[in-house]
Design a protein around this motif. Structure first.
Motif, mmCIF file in Angstrom:
data_model
loop_
_atom_site.group_PDB
_atom_site.id
_atom_site.type_symbol
_atom_site.label_atom_id
_atom_site.label_comp_id
_atom_site.label_asym_id
_atom_site.label_seq_id
_atom_site.Cartn_x
_atom_site.Cartn_y
_atom_site.Cartn_z
ATOM 1 N N VAL A 33 -10.957 37.257 -8.003
ATOM 2 C CA VAL A 33 -10.881 35.925 -7.623
ATOM 3 C C VAL A 33 -10.244 35.645 -6.080
ATOM 4 O O VAL A 33 -10.646 34.915 -5.482
ATOM 5 N N ILE A 34 -8.933 36.172 -6.595
ATOM 6 C CA ILE A 34 -8.083 35.973 -5.092
ATOM 7 C C ILE A 34 -8.697 36.489 -3.901
ATOM 8 O O ILE A 34 -8.835 35.884 -2.899
ATOM 9 N N HIS A 35 -9.678 37.576 -3.881
ATOM 10 C CA HIS A 35 -10.165 38.282 -2.707
ATOM 11 C C HIS A 35 -11.407 37.170 -2.292
ATOM 12 O O HIS A 35 -11.578 36.997 -1.282
ATOM 13 N N ARG A 36 -12.102 37.021 -3.431
ATOM 14 C CA ARG A 36 -13.468 36.568 -3.132
ATOM 15 C C ARG A 36 -13.726 35.204 -2.938
ATOM 16 O O ARG A 36 -14.637 34.382 -2.363
ATOM 17 N N LEU A 37 -12.921 34.272 -3.815
ATOM 18 C CA LEU A 37 -12.982 32.746 -3.649
ATOM 19 C C LEU A 37 -12.895 32.392 -2.325
ATOM 20 O O LEU A 37 -13.670 31.409 -1.804
ATOM 21 N N PRO A 38 -11.616 32.507 -1.711
ATOM 22 C CA PRO A 38 -11.629 31.973 -0.118
ATOM 23 C C PRO A 38 -12.956 32.572 0.608
ATOM 24 O O PRO A 38 -13.214 31.499 1.439
ATOM 25 N N ILE A 39 -13.367 33.477 0.321
ATOM 26 C CA ILE A 39 -14.603 33.908 1.335
ATOM 27 C C ILE A 39 -15.759 33.074 0.985
ATOM 28 O O ILE A 39 -16.569 32.782 1.876
ATOM 29 N N MET A 40 -16.030 33.009 -0.566
ATOM 30 C CA MET A 40 -17.095 32.050 -0.905
ATOM 31 C C MET A 40 -16.888 30.855 -0.220
ATOM 32 O O MET A 40 -18.003 30.253 0.241
ATOM 33 N N MET A 41 -15.851 30.268 -0.280
ATOM 34 C CA MET A 41 -15.560 28.858 0.455
ATOM 35 C C MET A 41 -15.740 28.917 1.752
ATOM 36 O O MET A 41 -16.561 27.964 2.220
ATOM 37 N N LEU A 42 -15.286 29.870 2.516
ATOM 38 C CA LEU A 42 -16.063 29.998 3.975
ATOM 39 C C LEU A 42 -17.277 30.069 4.204
ATOM 40 O O LEU A 42 -18.033 29.404 5.205
ATOM 41 N N ARG A 43 -18.079 31.004 3.161
ATOM 42 C CA ARG A 43 -19.316 31.092 3.650
ATOM 43 C C ARG A 43 -20.043 29.739 3.285
ATOM 44 O O ARG A 43 -21.096 29.480 4.071
ATOM 45 N N ASP A 44 -19.773 28.988 2.070
ATOM 46 C CA ASP A 44 -20.427 27.989 1.838
ATOM 47 C C ASP A 44 -20.189 26.685 3.020
ATOM 48 O O ASP A 44 -21.175 25.911 3.279
ATOM 49 N N SER A 45 -18.805 26.652 3.406
ATOM 50 C CA SER A 45 -18.659 25.885 4.558
ATOM 51 C C SER A 45 -19.496 26.362 6.008
ATOM 52 O O SER A 45 -20.157 25.256 6.618
ATOM 53 N N ALA A 46 -19.636 27.349 6.030
ATOM 54 C CA ALA A 46 -20.457 27.699 7.366
ATOM 55 C C ALA A 46 -22.217 27.532 7.132
ATOM 56 O O ALA A 46 -22.651 26.879 7.998
ATOM 57 N N ASN A 47 -22.310 27.567 6.019
ATOM 58 C CA ASN A 47 -24.060 27.222 5.599
ATOM 59 C C ASN A 47 -24.043 25.691 5.638
ATOM 60 O O ASN A 47 -25.111 25.531 5.977
ATOM 61 N N PHE A 48 -22.923 24.969 5.104
ATOM 62 C CA PHE A 48 -23.188 23.717 5.111
ATOM 63 C C PHE A 48 -23.273 23.116 6.832
ATOM 64 O O PHE A 48 -24.085 22.342 7.001
ATOM 65 N N VAL A 49 -22.486 23.765 7.329
ATOM 66 C CA VAL A 49 -22.315 23.227 8.955
ATOM 67 C C VAL A 49 -23.777 23.715 9.583
ATOM 68 O O VAL A 49 -24.182 22.852 10.390
#
Length: 287
Positions: A33-49
């Motif tokens: 969770v510690i490793h992947r959740l921030p990466i998941m957030m950044l990926r979702d943000s980039a996809n949204f933009v």
């Protein structure tokens, strides 16, 4: 009476030991969770933009807490099952990847050992009932939030909001604090840090806190009740100041650079949960 007390202690110790083993397993998952959740957030943000701009999505492959399977971050070799045993695998491998011999970060065994120790303390403090299991869940979320904030300066809503709602749910039956105090605690926890944020911003023109800090404080209020918040905030502030000064003296921090407040809040909240009102010295609850 003496027999019952003598029997209760070994039973309590045995349950704490089982809780520690569970903590090792949960800690292993928390590392994911510690490793992947921030990466998941950044990926979702980039996809949204990209979606808003009408551009091709930069991230289309599946990436979540379950897939892709765990692999060495250096050589990308998938980890076999016997290399995923909490703590033991890290010790047997000497803290290095079996394939490329690159060092495995200290955070992985640290999170597992910390979670195991905290689960044992929670089991000893609250026993094997629903309250103990709920506080273990709270502990796991706080550990994940503390390490994520320390590494990325993020406090994900995916963790802070469930922590808040779980606190209110637990206190429906006054397991930690009366429900009305928990509701007021959630409101006051958010509101106090929101007020501090805007006062600091009006005076300095800078952001002194993040909105994730507001939500984490609200969650602690939902668990502990509003009466606990002043001392929790005082302790967290003191720990944050000591941490900042230590990092500054060690040359690992520049003056004016932001310091994550989430770890200090998490530690203060855990102390309040584990030590209860005897530590808080308020005499309002007795849990």
């Amino acid at each position: 009476m003496f027999f019952l007390e003598a029997y209760a202690v070994p039973g309590q110790a045995a349950f704490a030991g089982m809780a520690a083993v569970l903590g090792l397993l949960v800690g292993s998952f928390l590392n994911v969770v510690i490793h992947r959740l921030p990466i998941m957030m950044l990926r979702d943000s980039a996809n949204f933009v990209a979606l808003e701009r009408g551009e091709a999505l930069p991230h289309t492959g599946r990436y979540d807490l379950w897939l892709p399977h765990s692999a060495c971050p250096h050589c990308q070799t998938p980890l076999p099952a016997h290399h995923k045993v909490p703590l033991l695998s890290w010790l047997l491998l000497g803290g290095r990847c079996a394939q490329c011999k690159a060092p495995i970060g200290w955070r992985y065994p640290a999170v597992e050992v910390l979670t195991a120790a905290l689960f044992a303390l929670v089991a000893w403090r609250f026993g094997a009932g629903l309250t103990g299991l709920a506080v273990m869940s709270c502990t796991a979320l706080l550990v994940a939030l503390a390490f994520i904030d320390a590494e990325t300066m993020l406090l994900p809503d995916d963790l802070t909001l469930p922590l808040l709602w779980l606190g209110l749910l637990v206190n429906i039956n006054h397991r930690i604090a009366p429900l009305h105090d928990a509701v007021l605690g959630a409101m006051a926890g958010y509101g106090v840090l929101w007020l501090i944020f805007w006062i600091f911003k009006l005076i300095t023109g800078k952001d002194g806190l993040g909105y994730g800090d507001f939500k984490l404080m609200a969650a602690l209020g939902a668990w502990l009740g509003w009466q606990a918040l002043p001392l929790v905030l005082l302790l967290a502030s003191a720990m944050g100041a000591v941490l900042g000064l230590t990092m500054l003296l060690a040359g690992r921090h520049q003056r004016g650079q932001a310091i994550p407040f989430g770890p200090s809040l998490a530690i203060a909240g855990l102390l309040a949960l584990l030590l209860g009102t005897h530590w808080l010295s308020l005499g309002i609850y007795d849990y």
